[in-house]
Design an enzyme around this catalytic site. Structure first.
Site, mmCIF file in Angstrom:
data_model
loop_
_atom_site.group_PDB
_atom_site.id
_atom_site.type_symbol
_atom_site.label_atom_id
_atom_site.label_comp_id
_atom_site.label_asym_id
_atom_site.label_seq_id
_atom_site.Cartn_x
_atom_site.Cartn_y
_atom_site.Cartn_z
ATOM 1 N N GLU A 38 11.394 -11.284 -0.415
ATOM 2 C CA GLU A 38 11.292 -11.982 0.880
ATOM 3 C C GLU A 38 11.015 -13.472 0.593
ATOM 4 O O GLU A 38 10.246 -13.792 -0.322
ATOM 5 C CB GLU A 38 10.099 -11.348 1.615
ATOM 6 C CG GLU A 38 9.746 -11.886 2.962
ATOM 7 C CD GLU A 38 8.468 -11.202 3.520
ATOM 8 O OE1 GLU A 38 7.718 -10.536 2.752
ATOM 9 O OE2 GLU A 38 8.216 -11.348 4.731
ATOM 10 N N LYS A 109 13.455 -9.790 10.314
ATOM 11 C CA LYS A 109 12.279 -8.898 10.259
ATOM 12 C C LYS A 109 11.739 -8.604 11.655
ATOM 13 O O LYS A 109 11.492 -9.531 12.433
ATOM 14 C CB LYS A 109 11.220 -9.574 9.386
ATOM 15 C CG LYS A 109 10.010 -8.732 9.032
ATOM 16 C CD LYS A 109 9.109 -9.535 8.075
ATOM 17 C CE LYS A 109 7.943 -8.739 7.548
ATOM 18 N NZ LYS A 109 7.106 -9.571 6.624
ATOM 19 N N CYS A 142 9.501 -6.207 3.730
ATOM 20 C CA CYS A 142 8.066 -6.102 3.472
ATOM 21 C C CYS A 142 7.316 -5.221 4.479
ATOM 22 O O CYS A 142 7.453 -4.017 4.455
ATOM 23 C CB CYS A 142 7.455 -7.497 3.361
ATOM 24 S SG CYS A 142 5.914 -7.459 2.395
#
Ligand code: ACM
Length: 262
Positions: A38, A109, A142
């Site tokens: 990321e 995300k 993540c």
């Protein structure tokens, strides 16, 4: 199929230096799919949305996507990596998926962690699955790991591999991803970073490394260290992820009871 995890130690804000370092780390390596962390080129801890905006790039015309496409051509491979994306003045914590022919897609995300909520807009689209030369690859970023629905929905959409660019600060993810793999009979490739950032005095973040590849039986095929920059290349046998039977009577998707839970 050969997959690579790239675990780097970005210096916050030194985008060109961080890209150069990735080039050095990959020299002489070969794989079909490379997963990078990321926000691998910028570093993680933006002070606020204005600062994230400063580093944000258009996809695919921005510098980092260009860099990744040039690597994809050079290595004749696909790359999945995280960056700060801007569109219509909204800033996202995104991952791009690129191949030798250019951009394949992106993912923004959806589960923002802690201070990310004051730096990024949350993605509005479900995590995607891409067909990369016949291999179904799902993407999450993540903290999405903390919501089992993310991996489950990718697996139900056919993902055989989950690519998981990360900047982990909580200790539990490497173990939790073993469960995600068992639950869904998929491979998970988590590419994390190492190092520390203290962009705000007193708020030090320590990134835990331990990038890993886990198979559908929950075996850890490789796990990197907690502190070093590393590249690992692992062979994955996709047949394993295509077989959802645990035994002759239990097929893990067919045995689900969504009539009894939502
Ligand atoms: C995180 O989602 N980078 C903790």
């Amino acid at each position: 199929m050969k997959v690579a995890i790239v675990q780097n130690r970005p210096e916050f804000g030194n985008v060109q230096g961080n890209l150069n370092r990735i080039e050095e780390m990959l020299a002489g390596r070969a794989a079909d799919l490379f997963i990078l962390p990321e926000l691998f080129a910028t570093g993680y801890r933006f002070k606020d949305m204005d600062e994230a905006h400063h580093y944000a790039e258009l996809v695919p015309s921005g510098k980092t996507t260009h860099f990744l496409i040039s690597l994809a051509k050079k290595y004749n491979a696909h790359f999945i990596a995280g960056l700060v994306e801007i569109e219509d003045d909204c800033v996202y914590n995104s991952s791009v998926i690129v191949g030798p022919k250019g951009l394949v897609g992106h993912y923004r995300k959806i589960h923002l962690y802690d201070s990310e909520k004051s730096c990024f807009h949350a993605g509005k689209d479900a995590p995607p699955v891409f067909d990369l030369d016949g291999v179904k690859v799902g993407v999450m970023i993540c903290f999405d790991w903390r919501f089992p629905e993310t991996a489950r929905s990718l697996a139900l959409k056919g993902a055989e591999i989950i690519a998981h660019p990360s900047n982990l600060v909580l200790p539990h993810c490497p173990q939790a991803m073993i469960t995600r793999c068992l639950e869904n009979r998929i491979f998970a490739i988590t590419a994390d970073r190492v190092g520390e950032e203290e962009r705000i005095p007193g708020e030090k973040l320590i990134f835990i490394g331990q990038s890993q590849v886990v198979d559908p039986d929950g075996n850890i095929l490789i796990r990197a260290s907690e502190t070093e920059e590393e590249v690992h290349i692992v062979d994955v046998d996709l047949v394993k992820a295509r077989d959802k039977y645990l035994n002759s009577k239990n097929e893990i998707f067919k045995d689900r009871r969504p009539d009894l839970y939502h």
